[in-house]
Design an enzyme around this catalytic site. Sequence first.
Site, PDB file in Angstrom:
ATOM      1  N   LYS A  65     -67.675 -57.501 -33.639  1.00 10.59           N
ATOM      2  CA  LYS A  65     -68.624 -58.577 -33.312  1.00 10.59           C
ATOM      3  C   LYS A  65     -68.438 -59.145 -31.907  1.00 10.59           C
ATOM      4  CE  LYS A  65     -69.459 -60.392 -37.973  1.00 10.59           C
ATOM      5  NZ  LYS A  65     -69.496 -61.605 -38.809  1.00 10.59           N
ATOM      6  N   ASP A 111     -75.130 -65.154 -38.315  1.00  4.39           N
ATOM      7  CA  ASP A 111     -74.215 -65.913 -39.184  1.00  4.39           C
ATOM      8  C   ASP A 111     -74.495 -67.415 -39.047  1.00  4.39           C
ATOM      9  OD1 ASP A 111     -72.844 -63.736 -40.247  1.00  4.39           O
ATOM     10  OD2 ASP A 111     -71.332 -63.738 -38.660  1.00  4.39           O
TER      11      ASP A 111
HETATM   12  P1  NAP Z   1     -61.327 -64.200 -38.681  1.00  4.81           P
HETATM   13  O1  NAP Z   1     -62.075 -64.236 -37.402  1.00  4.81           O
HETATM   14  O2  NAP Z   1     -60.215 -63.237 -38.867  1.00  4.81           O
HETATM   15  O3  NAP Z   1     -60.748 -65.700 -38.916  1.00  4.81           O
HETATM   16  C1  NAP Z   1     -59.916 -65.964 -40.013  1.00  4.81           C
HETATM   17  C2  NAP Z   1     -59.707 -67.470 -40.146  1.00  4.81           C
HETATM   18  O4  NAP Z   1     -58.967 -67.722 -41.348  1.00  4.81           O
HETATM   19  C3  NAP Z   1     -58.900 -68.072 -38.998  1.00  4.81           C
HETATM   20  O5  NAP Z   1     -59.356 -69.369 -38.750  1.00  4.81           O
HETATM   21  C4  NAP Z   1     -57.470 -68.091 -39.594  1.00  4.81           C
HETATM   22  O6  NAP Z   1     -56.639 -69.057 -39.018  1.00  4.81           O
HETATM   23  C5  NAP Z   1     -57.792 -68.482 -41.010  1.00  4.81           C
HETATM   24  N1  NAP Z   1     -56.726 -68.112 -41.952  1.00  4.81           N
HETATM   25  C6  NAP Z   1     -56.368 -66.856 -42.342  1.00  4.81           C
HETATM   26  N2  NAP Z   1     -55.372 -66.935 -43.235  1.00  4.81           N
HETATM   27  C7  NAP Z   1     -55.081 -68.256 -43.397  1.00  4.81           C
HETATM   28  C8  NAP Z   1     -54.139 -68.972 -44.194  1.00  4.81           C
HETATM   29  N3  NAP Z   1     -53.281 -68.341 -45.029  1.00  4.81           N
HETATM   30  N4  NAP Z   1     -54.148 -70.329 -44.147  1.00  4.81           N
HETATM   31  C9  NAP Z   1     -55.023 -70.975 -43.334  1.00  4.81           C
HETATM   32  N5  NAP Z   1     -55.938 -70.353 -42.547  1.00  4.81           N
HETATM   33  C10 NAP Z   1     -55.956 -69.012 -42.592  1.00  4.81           C
HETATM   34  O7  NAP Z   1     -62.300 -63.966 -39.917  1.00  4.81           O
HETATM   35  P2  NAP Z   1     -63.852 -64.369 -40.031  1.00  4.81           P
HETATM   36  O8  NAP Z   1     -64.684 -63.227 -39.649  1.00  4.81           O
HETATM   37  O9  NAP Z   1     -64.042 -65.688 -39.378  1.00  4.81           O
HETATM   38  O10 NAP Z   1     -64.003 -64.512 -41.636  1.00  4.81           O
HETATM   39  C11 NAP Z   1     -63.438 -65.605 -42.333  1.00  4.81           C
HETATM   40  C12 NAP Z   1     -63.938 -65.577 -43.780  1.00  4.81           C
HETATM   41  O11 NAP Z   1     -65.340 -65.796 -43.788  1.00  4.81           O
HETATM   42  C13 NAP Z   1     -63.708 -64.240 -44.489  1.00  4.81           C
HETATM   43  O12 NAP Z   1     -63.365 -64.492 -45.831  1.00  4.81           O
HETATM   44  C14 NAP Z   1     -65.061 -63.552 -44.399  1.00  4.81           C
HETATM   45  O13 NAP Z   1     -65.292 -62.662 -45.482  1.00  4.81           O
HETATM   46  C15 NAP Z   1     -65.974 -64.760 -44.514  1.00  4.81           C
HETATM   47  N6  NAP Z   1     -67.299 -64.529 -43.913  1.00  4.81           N
HETATM   48  C16 NAP Z   1     -68.362 -64.680 -44.714  1.00  4.81           C
HETATM   49  C17 NAP Z   1     -69.628 -64.502 -44.201  1.00  4.81           C
HETATM   50  C18 NAP Z   1     -70.801 -64.683 -45.112  1.00  4.81           C
HETATM   51  O14 NAP Z   1     -71.902 -64.285 -44.730  1.00  4.81           O
HETATM   52  N7  NAP Z   1     -70.623 -65.276 -46.285  1.00  4.81           N
HETATM   53  C19 NAP Z   1     -69.810 -64.168 -42.847  1.00  4.81           C
HETATM   54  C20 NAP Z   1     -68.677 -64.031 -42.035  1.00  4.81           C
HETATM   55  C21 NAP Z   1     -67.415 -64.208 -42.590  1.00  4.81           C
HETATM   56  P3  NAP Z   1     -55.763 -68.677 -37.691  1.00  4.81           P
HETATM   57  O15 NAP Z   1     -56.690 -68.812 -36.530  1.00  4.81           O
HETATM   58  O16 NAP Z   1     -54.673 -69.693 -37.694  1.00  4.81           O
HETATM   59  O17 NAP Z   1     -55.253 -67.273 -37.886  1.00  4.81           O
END
Ligand code: NAP
Length: 279
Positions: A65, A111
């Site tokens: 992305k 998104d």
């Molecule tokens: P990403 O860029 O990898 O970001 C992950 C986020 O989660 C970061 O803020 C990270 O914090 C935090 N995190 C991970 N493990 C953690 C823990 N144990 N405790 C606290 N914070 C934690 O991922 P993303 O693409 O943003 O996706 C995040 C979630 O949203 C995923 O579950 C994904 O499936 C979902 N999502 C859903 C949609 C939808 O359409 N429904 C769209 C996009 C994403 P740090 O910065 O400290 O590592």
Amino acid sequence: MHVYGLVGNPVGHSLSPPMHEAAYETLGIDARYVTFEPEPSALADAIAGADALGIDGLNVTIPFKQDVLELVDPDPLADRIGAVNTIAFGDTSGGDGEHVGDTTPKGYNTDAAGVTRAFDRHDVHLDGSNAVVVGAGGAGRAAAFALADAGASVHVANRTAAKAADLATDIPGATGGGLDSLDRIRDATVLVNATSVGMEAPDETPVPAEYLHGDLAVLDAVYTPIETRLLREAADAGAVTIDGAWMLLLQGVEAFELWTGRDAPVEAMNAALRDRLTA
Ligand code: NAP
């Protein structure tokens, strides 16, 4: 025939093909939605190749992305978010989705619309609301910009506090902090979980239940499981709850509408998505 698709790695379990193909079937559009899994080093070739082959549009997911941003002409929102999840090839400005002209592919971030449209669908007014976004990764950035653009005052709380602070400096009026700032949820009316906490882990939650209350509307971006611990505890506290399938659905709806210029058959897409999520 029109061809749309998804570029990511991995994309094997994507729910986008059944969701988009339900839309084509409902509206009688001659199109297919295909998944592609290029090696990261081949991303630029993959996008150029898709353009050369006359593919009409691509969704983009992890891990591409951000990297795809420099390969397309991003719209201002995608540019500010720093991530593109939807590419439209050719000039579709005629509104009929036809692939004409040889222009730089356009990049969008649907998104963000997925977040605001999910709240709209649940009659939650964002203008003037007090919002907390937990997470500052890709989903967190999209949610924070979307909510701020819709008129919410935004606080971002993230495990890595510096990332939340960086994101907040990109959004006028926003604030950022570590997970110790989650107590701001007590005064909030809108909450988005944009971390992966709770994904495939029904006993985990990013937010202590004591902060949840009846004046909140809570969107959990996580959609596996559909009912997360956060949403269960938010419902117990009397909050409006919005599961991650709404965000997934409505980002897809927004992409469909960008590509085709037509209103998406939202109910058919929703049914196809929820069939797969609960199968
Ligand atoms: P990403 O860029 O990898 O970001 C992950 C986020 O989660 C970061 O803020 C990270 O914090 C935090 N995190 C991970 N493990 C953690 C823990 N144990 N405790 C606290 N914070 C934690 O991922 P993303 O693409 O943003 O996706 C995040 C979630 O949203 C995923 O579950 C994904 O499936 C979902 N999502 C859903 C949609 C939808 O359409 N429904 C769209 C996009 C994403 P740090 O910065 O400290 O590592």
